[in-house]
Design an enzyme around this catalytic site. Structure first.
Site, mmCIF file in Angstrom:
data_model
loop_
_atom_site.group_PDB
_atom_site.id
_atom_site.type_symbol
_atom_site.label_atom_id
_atom_site.label_comp_id
_atom_site.label_asym_id
_atom_site.label_seq_id
_atom_site.Cartn_x
_atom_site.Cartn_y
_atom_site.Cartn_z
ATOM 1 N N TYR A 77 42.969 9.991 49.092
ATOM 2 C CA TYR A 77 42.802 11.151 47.918
ATOM 3 C C TYR A 77 43.092 12.373 48.491
ATOM 4 C CZ TYR A 77 39.394 7.433 46.059
ATOM 5 O OH TYR A 77 39.047 6.133 45.812
ATOM 6 N N HIS A 100 40.217 0.421 52.192
ATOM 7 C CA HIS A 100 40.612 0.585 50.749
ATOM 8 C C HIS A 100 41.305 -0.635 50.091
ATOM 9 C CE1 HIS A 100 40.959 4.315 47.953
ATOM 10 N NE2 HIS A 100 40.787 3.245 47.194
ATOM 11 N N LEU A 103 32.982 3.503 33.727
ATOM 12 C CA LEU A 103 33.085 4.168 32.537
ATOM 13 C C LEU A 103 34.430 3.865 32.090
ATOM 14 C CD1 LEU A 103 30.856 7.313 32.975
ATOM 15 C CD2 LEU A 103 30.235 5.041 31.888
ATOM 16 N N GLY A 104 35.216 2.854 32.506
ATOM 17 C CA GLY A 104 36.706 2.572 32.272
ATOM 18 C C GLY A 104 37.360 3.784 32.407
ATOM 19 N N ARG A 105 37.307 4.536 33.423
ATOM 20 C CA ARG A 105 38.082 5.833 33.754
ATOM 21 C C ARG A 105 37.991 6.819 32.750
ATOM 22 N NH1 ARG A 105 41.025 4.673 38.488
ATOM 23 N NH2 ARG A 105 41.241 2.563 38.942
ATOM 24 N N GLY A 106 36.638 6.767 32.071
ATOM 25 C CA GLY A 106 36.477 8.032 31.026
ATOM 26 C C GLY A 106 36.660 7.356 29.822
ATOM 27 N N SER A 155 33.535 7.251 27.464
ATOM 28 C CA SER A 155 32.818 8.424 27.328
ATOM 29 C C SER A 155 33.450 8.963 25.851
ATOM 30 C CB SER A 155 33.219 9.513 28.464
ATOM 31 O OG SER A 155 32.573 9.101 29.520
ATOM 32 N N GLY A 194 36.468 7.286 24.182
ATOM 33 C CA GLY A 194 37.339 6.467 23.534
ATOM 34 C C GLY A 194 38.758 6.940 23.824
#
Length: 350
Positions: free
Chosen positions: A66, A134, A215-218, A221, A223
């Protein structure tokens, strides 16, 4: 929309069967430094990490890839002083390597040791609580990689060993060399292929399950509106599910989740995260965020209770045929291609 309170204490859980205990929800730190737009200010992110630890979310996840390296350096700053390190269950990962030809994966013993030494220095710690591969290097027998990690455990440079995106066969071979504490995988309402082989294998062997992108990469939150706020350098712009033709269809999933959340008196992200929590006491999701408000919402998901009927209803919204687009582009390594050669071949090469 109302949201569940974040005031309740965050419970602790056993991660795997080797003695590690962590907060029942972790904090993924990747987005603070890379992938989801420009890096965020260090001071703000250190404040967020300290807020998380004070709230009882003490399982912090990072990786040397990262940045590369900048996220570990950030966590190193956050761990300094105030007794923070003693409260934290620290997880980092190795395997991604930037060479002359770009990014690749390495799992050879020499690199395992080199990567660990680098992470220890950047994090400013004497020992890493959970050290994870990883991505699996398909050129190196998993036994050779885990063998070196076992030595690092014996030298007390790491406490526990984890894998990420590994196949069931790879997990079994690794566990035979040294007990694996956890396997990190993408598991959410719209990423459920791990349920076929990976989850049962982990449970058979007593291995903890760490869920990234719960959360499905946001997506769960806000849609499809998420696409409107993505910067040009946001990693999600490369993902199949976030391409316009797929996102438009996937929006129907979010609309259903959002409607159910309204009935439950919580946010859609809390509902999606609660679904992950309800998968079992061996499951620890690590949602990432860069905002205090979102962090508090995520903790509030722990107080959202779902009946079996509600679980089934949620799952019906994102049945296999209703999710459009793969979770990664074809060129990216996932557990589906993590088979490694036999150890005998490695011995011959050496």
């Amino acid at each position: 929309m109302a949201s569940a309170t974040a005031a309740a204490a965050v419970p602790r859980m056993k991660l795997g069967s080797q003695g590690m205990e962590v907060s029942a929800q972790g904090l993924g730190c990747m987005g603070m430094s890379v992938a989801y737009g420009p890096p965020k200010p260090d001071a703000d992110m250190v404040a967020l990490i300290h807020h998380a630890v004070d709230a009882g979310v003490t399982f912090l996840d990072t990786s040397d890839v990262y940045g590369p390296h900048t996220n570990e350096i950030l966590l190193g700053k956050a761990l300094q002083g105030g007794g923070v390190r003693e409260k934290v269950d620290l997880a980092t990962k190795f395997g991604g390597f930037l060479g002359e030809d770009g990014w690749s994966v390495r799992g050879d013993p020499a690199y395992v040791r080199e990567a660990c030494e680098g992470s220890l220095k950047r994090l400013g710690v004497d020992c890493i609580d959970l050290y994870c591969q990883h991505r699996v290097d398909t050129r190196v027998p998993i036994e050779a990689t885990i063998g070196e990690l076992k030595k690092l455990v014996e030298e007390r440079k790491i406490k526990y060993i984890g894998l990420s995106e590994a196949s069931a066969a790879t997990i079994r071979r690794a566990h035979a060399v040294h007990p694996i504490t956890s396997v990190q995988m993408e598991w959410s309402l719209w990423s459920r292929d791990v349920e076929q082989d990976i989850i049962p294998t982990c449970r058979e062997l007593g291995i903890g399950i760490v869920c990234y992108s719960p959360l499905g990469r946001g997506f769960f939150s806000v849609g499809s509106k998420l696409a409107d706020s993505l910067s040009d350098d946001d990693f999600r712009k490369l993902l199949p599910r976030f391409q316009p033709e797929n996102l438009e269809k996937n929006a129907l999933i979010f609309e259903s989740v959002n409607a159910m959340a309204a009935r439950k008196g919580c946010t859609p992200s809390q509902l999606a995260l609660a679904w992950v929590h309800h998968q079992g006491s061996d499951v620890c999701p690590i949602p990432g965020t860069t905002k205090m408000e979102n962090f508090n919402q995520n903790v509030g998901a722990l107080s959202v209770k779902l009946t079996p009927e509600e679980m089934a209803e949620l799952e019906s919204y994102a049945a296999t045929g209703d999710v459009h687009g793969d979770r990664y582009p074809e060129m990216m390594n996932t557990w589906k291609d993590s088979e490694t050669p036999p150890l005998s071949s490695w011995k011959v090469e050496c």
